[in-house]
Enzyme design. Structure first.
Site, PDB file in Angstrom:
ATOM      1  N   GLU A 242      29.654 -96.377  19.617  1.00 25.56           N
ATOM      2  CA  GLU A 242      30.137 -95.102  20.175  1.00 25.56           C
ATOM      3  C   GLU A 242      31.562 -95.337  20.663  1.00 25.56           C
ATOM      4  O   GLU A 242      31.846 -96.388  21.250  1.00 25.56           O
ATOM      5  CB  GLU A 242      29.230 -94.660  21.338  1.00 25.56           C
ATOM      6  CG  GLU A 242      29.766 -93.567  22.221  1.00 25.56           C
ATOM      7  CD  GLU A 242      29.975 -92.259  21.494  1.00 25.56           C
ATOM      8  OE1 GLU A 242      31.059 -91.670  21.661  1.00 25.56           O
ATOM      9  OE2 GLU A 242      29.058 -91.838  20.765  1.00 25.56           O
ATOM     10  N   CYS A 327      24.726 -81.132  13.866  1.00 19.35           N
ATOM     11  CA  CYS A 327      24.834 -79.870  14.604  1.00 19.35           C
ATOM     12  C   CYS A 327      25.665 -78.853  13.843  1.00 19.35           C
ATOM     13  O   CYS A 327      25.972 -77.786  14.369  1.00 19.35           O
ATOM     14  CB  CYS A 327      25.405 -80.102  16.002  1.00 19.35           C
ATOM     15  SG  CYS A 327      27.057 -80.832  16.002  1.00 19.35           S
ATOM     16  N   GLU A 361      20.545 -77.040  14.424  1.00 20.16           N
ATOM     17  CA  GLU A 361      20.600 -78.501  14.315  1.00 20.16           C
ATOM     18  C   GLU A 361      19.702 -78.885  13.148  1.00 20.16           C
ATOM     19  O   GLU A 361      18.568 -78.404  13.047  1.00 20.16           O
ATOM     20  CB  GLU A 361      20.098 -79.128  15.608  1.00 20.16           C
ATOM     21  CG  GLU A 361      20.494 -80.575  15.782  1.00 20.16           C
ATOM     22  CD  GLU A 361      21.631 -80.754  16.784  1.00 20.16           C
ATOM     23  OE1 GLU A 361      21.987 -81.906  17.051  1.00 20.16           O
ATOM     24  OE2 GLU A 361      22.164 -79.747  17.275  1.00 20.16           O
TER      25      GLU A 361
END
Length: 370
Positions: A242, A327, A361
Site C-alpha cells: 500500500e 468500485c 462494487e
C-alpha cells in the site's frame, strides 16, 4: 427507504420504484457490461434499504446569525438543500444529528463552521469532524469536550493546518464474517468501506473464492487491512502493499488487534514492488522481507476507481488465481480486456455498497488458462 428529499437531494439519484427497482436496474446494466467476459449468473449481495452508511459528510449552512442547518448539494446542481435528517446514515448517526446541531448552537461554537463529517461503528461509536474557517482556541476545546461528554461521542476540530482531537480520532468496528469476528480501528479522515453489512458480505465472498488455494497470498492496494487480516487466517503468509503511510500504520495496528502475525505490510507503490520482486532495484523498505521464502500462487487486488494500469495487469497475470474487487465497473471492464488474455473469469459478484445510485462494487475471480 422513505426520504422526503428524494428527487431534490443529490445524494440519491435512483429512487423511483424503491430499493429493489434501482437494484434491478444496476444488475442489468452490469450484466450487459460484463457479458463479453462472463455469461453465468452474477452473484448479488444486497444492502439494507436504509441506515446503511457508516460514514457521511454534510455541509453546515448558516441562515442569518440565529440558525444553522445540515445541507446537501441539490440534484439539479442549483445550490444546496437544507435537510433535517438523512435516512441513508446509520441509526446512531441519524439519532445524533439533531442533538449535535442543537448543542453546537447552544454552546456557540458555530462561528465559521462549514462542515460536519460523521464516522460510526456498528456498536454506535461515533467520531464527528467539525470543519472550520478559523483557528480553534482553548475555549473551543473546553466547550467541545463538554459536548463530547454530553453526547457520548468523539470530536475532531479541523481548520487549515490544525487538528484538535477530543478523546480519540477513531472508532472500533467489529465485522462478523463466516462465523469469525474481526476488529478494525477506523481512523477519521481515512478510507473505510462505507457500508459495513455489505463489506462483511464482500469479505465473505472473497474468502470463499480463495478457499481451495494453498501457498501464500500477495495483495496490492491493501489499505488498512480490510481484506488482508481475514485472508491471514487462510494462508500460510500474506505479503501486502500500500502506498499510503497512514493506511499502512493503521493496517499494522489492526493486525495486532486481531492477534495476527503472518502478514508483512510494505509501504510501496505497485511499480516499486514489482521492481523489488524482480530484483531490478533494492529497497530499504524490503530489507526485512525474504521474497524467496514466499510461494505465491494467488493475488488479490482492490484498486482505486482508476483501476490498474497495463503494467500492473501484466504483473497480476503471472499468478494462477486473481481476485479483483472494483468500485468502478467501467475500469474493471477495461482491465478485464487485458487479464482475460491469460485468465478465465469463473465467478462474478455485485455488491450493492451504494443504494439509490448507479455505483456498484464488483468482484471477479479469474484462473489462469491452461
Amino acid at each position: 427507504m422513505n426520504c422526503k428529499y428524494f428527487g431534490i437531494c443529490g445524494a440519491c439519484i435512483v429512487y423511483e420504484g424503491g430499493y429493489e427497482a434501482g437494484l434491478l436496474q444496476k444488475v442489468e446494466l452490469n450484466r450487459e457490461l460484463f457479458t463479453p467476459f462472463y455469461t453465468d449468473e452474477i452473484s448479488l449481495f444486497k444492502s439494507p434499504s436504509s441506515h446503511y452508511r457508516s460514514r457521511s459528510e454534510f455541509k453546515i449552512w448558516h441562515e442569518g446569525e440565529e440558525s444553522i442547518h445540515y445541507a446537501m448539494n441539490r440534484a439539479d446542481k442549483n445550490g444546496v438543500l437544507l435537510i433535517g435528517e438523512c435516512p441513508q446514515v446509520s441509526s446512531a448517526i441519524f439519532t445524533l444529528m439533531p442533538k449535535l446541531l442543537k448543542a453546537i448552537k447552544r454552546e456557540k461554537i458555530d462561528f465559521k463552521l462549514f462542515g460536519a463529517d460523521f464516522l460510526s461503528s456498528s456498536s454506535g461509536e461515533i467520531v464527528v469532524s467539525l470543519l472550520y474557517h478559523r483557528t480553534l482556541d482553548s475555549t473551543w476545546k473546553e466547550t467541545t469536550e463538554k459536548i463530547a461528554d454530553e453526547l457520548g461521542i468523539y470530536i475532531i476540530g479541523r481548520s487549515r493546518g490544525q487538528k484538535v482531537i477530543i478523546k480519540q480520532d477513531y472508532v472500533t468496528e467489529i465485522l462478523h464474517v463466516n462465523g469469525d469476528e474481526f476488529r478494525f480501528n477506523y481512523i477519521e479522515n481515512s478510507f473505510t468501506q462505507p457500508n459495513s453489512q455489505v463489506n462483511e458480505q464482500m469479505i465473505g465472498w472473497a474468502l470463499k473464492s480463495l478457499q481451495n488455494t494453498d501457498a501464500d497470498l500477495l495483495e496490492l492496494y491493501c489499505g488498512a487491512g480490510n481484506f488482508t487480516i481475514p485472508f491471514a487466517k487462510k494462508f500460510r503468509k500474506v505479503l501486502a502493499t500500500e502506498i499510503s503511510k497512514s493506511s499502512i500504520n493503521a493496517a499494522k495496528t489492526n493486525m495486532l488487534l486481531n492477534s495476527v502475525d503472518n502478514i508483512a505490510f510494505v509501504r510501496m507503490a505497485v511499480e516499486e514492488f514489482v521492481e523489488a520482486l524482480d530484483g531490478v532495484r533494492v529497497f530499504n523498505r524490503m530489507k526485512d522481507i525474504d521474497i524467496n521464502s514466499y510461494e505465491i500462487k494467488s493475488i488479490f487486488v482492490d484498486p482505486p476507481r482508476s483501476g490498474m494500469d497495463e503494467a500492473t495487469c501484466r504483473f497480476a497475470s503471472r499468478y494462477e488465481n486473481i481476485i479483483y474487487i472494483s468500485c468502478n465497473p467501467q475500469t474493471l471492464a477495461r482491465d478485464l480486456e487485458l487479464l482475460t488474455k491469460t485468465h478465465k473469469v469463473i465467478d462474478m459478484a455485485l455488491f450493492d455498497q451504494f443504494p439509490y445510485t448507479h455505483h456498484a462494487e464488483m468482484g471477479v475471480k479469474l484462473i489462469k488458462k491452461i
